[in-house]
Design an enzyme around this catalytic site. Structure first.
Site, short mmCIF file in Angstrom:
data_model
loop_
_atom_site.label_atom_id
_atom_site.label_comp_id
_atom_site.label_asym_id
_atom_site.label_seq_id
_atom_site.Cartn_x
_atom_site.Cartn_y
_atom_site.Cartn_z
N ARG A 136 -19.71 34.85 -47.25
CA ARG A 136 -19.22 36.29 -47.14
C ARG A 136 -20.68 36.91 -45.98
O ARG A 136 -21.57 36.18 -46.48
CB ARG A 136 -19.03 37.46 -48.10
CG ARG A 136 -17.96 37.44 -49.14
CD ARG A 136 -17.58 38.59 -49.52
NE ARG A 136 -17.67 39.64 -49.46
CZ ARG A 136 -17.75 40.77 -49.58
NH1 ARG A 136 -18.01 40.84 -50.71
NH2 ARG A 136 -17.07 41.54 -48.85
N ARG A 143 -22.97 34.75 -41.23
CA ARG A 143 -22.18 33.09 -41.84
C ARG A 143 -22.71 32.36 -40.58
O ARG A 143 -23.21 31.06 -41.06
CB ARG A 143 -20.71 33.08 -41.65
CG ARG A 143 -20.30 34.33 -42.88
CD ARG A 143 -18.79 34.29 -42.66
NE ARG A 143 -18.16 35.39 -42.96
CZ ARG A 143 -17.44 36.02 -43.46
NH1 ARG A 143 -16.30 34.77 -43.34
NH2 ARG A 143 -16.22 36.77 -43.74
N ARG A 177 -7.70 30.37 -46.57
CA ARG A 177 -7.72 29.66 -46.26
C ARG A 177 -8.19 27.76 -46.98
O ARG A 177 -7.59 27.29 -46.67
CB ARG A 177 -9.34 29.45 -45.27
CG ARG A 177 -9.19 30.79 -43.56
CD ARG A 177 -10.31 31.45 -43.42
NE ARG A 177 -10.12 32.09 -42.24
CZ ARG A 177 -10.94 33.02 -41.61
NH1 ARG A 177 -12.24 33.27 -42.82
NH2 ARG A 177 -10.25 33.59 -40.56
#
Length: 329
Positions: free
Chosen positions: A159, A165, A142
């Protein structure tokens, strides 16, 4: 493939192995419910993997310390081998392409959305992010492709499971995060999902959006019980994608994107290889007819990428990882 037909296999007591994250358990329960609907008795065992135990490290650091591609599957496969579980439900993109001989992918259900998505509290699109904005993503694939679009942004190692997240995003640690659409859709956490990237902008990981149900290759009863879950079109597409990845010599943390999808008379497949800094990006797209095997299609795509110069780009990954942003625990 529908699961509404009456059962054809003998009824089994099946034990599913799963990671303990909310998404992994959603996936395990999703498959368990389908099996129970066919009359099988199903239980779920949570197994902590190397990747789960090393959340404080970047994926590159985990790879250096463990030397393992299957950081989310090793302990689950050990449980399969020891017959403590009968099957495992994985996100297919986490499963190494070189599956060990005792195991097989017994079923690949209908695929969810394969795309990556832009998630932000304040900004509606990736293009609208201000210069220097922080974008959280743990994926070199990404980061590399997005740098080709916006080299002015700060890409931060990020992570943790989906909830972690999203919490970090809400706390303002970054202005945006990049996640797989399938995970947000499955957990119904799409409130801050702003944009789904087309594959030509951000090509997904091989197998992204698909589940893989792994079992012992010799366990005939379990294989028969799982057969109804297999979707032929999805299996073709992800097999071609994984064949491309294998032919390029890559694991799940290299800057390679591959997406294959059905069309009216066959399949199209797109492959992307990007340098870590986003300065070089290669794309190749092919179509195939139904008489071509997915393995042959994947190898052909890989050959086209190699002809364009993918080899030297991938060789860069053997050097120390590019240091941009900060590691976020």
């Amino acid at each position: 493939m529908t699961d509404r037909n009456p059962p054809h296999s003998a009824l089994c007591a099946l034990r599913i192995g799963s990671r303990g994250s909310q998404l992994a358990l959603w996936q395990a329960h999703h498959i368990a419910d389908k099996l129970r609907a066919r009359g099988h008795e199903v239980s779920i065992e949570i197994i902590r993997t190397t990747g789960d135990a090393m959340q404080h490290l970047t994926f590159a650091q985990v790879g250096v310390q463990t030397g393992s591609k299957g950081i989310f599957t090793k302990e689950i496969e050990e449980a399969l081998l020891e017959k403590r579980i009968d099957l495992a439900v994985h996100s297919l993109k986490d499963l190494p392409t070189d599956l060990a001989d005792p195991f097989t992918i017994a079923a690949i259900p209908v695929r969810a959305d394969a795309s990556d998505v832009f998630v932000s509290v304040k900004y509606e699109t990736f293009a609208s992010l201000p210069q220097g904005a922080r974008v959280g993503t743990s994926s070199l694939r990404r980061q590399s492709q997005l740098r080709a679009q916006r080299r002015d942004l700060e890409y931060v190692e990020f992570r943790g499971n989906v909830d972690t997240r999203l919490r970090k995003l809400a706390e303002g640690q970054v202005e945006a995060i990049i996640l797989a659409a399938a995970g947000l859709d499955r957990l119904e956490r799409t409130e801050d999902l702003r944009e789904r990237f087309p594959s030509l902008i951000l090509c997904p990981a091989p197998g992204q959006g698909a589940l893989a149900i792994e079992a012992r290759a010799e366990d005939t009863a379990t294989l028969e019980a799982l057969a109804f879950l297999d979707d032929a079109a999805t299996r073709f597409a992800v097999t071609a994608e994984r064949a491309t990845l294998a032919a390029l010599g890559g694991g799940c943390q290299v800057p390679i994107g591959v997406h294959c999808w059905p069309i009216s008379n066959g399949f199209d497949i797109l492959g992307v290889v990007a340098s870590p800094d986003g300065a070089s990006i290669l794309r190749a797209e092919l179509d195939c007819r139904h008489d071509e095997s997915p393995e042959a299609l994947g190898k052909k795509l890989a050959a086209h990428l190699v002809e364009q110069g993918a080899g030297p780009i991938l060789a860069l990954i053997e050097s120390p990882p590019l240091q941009t942003g900060v590691t976020t625990p």
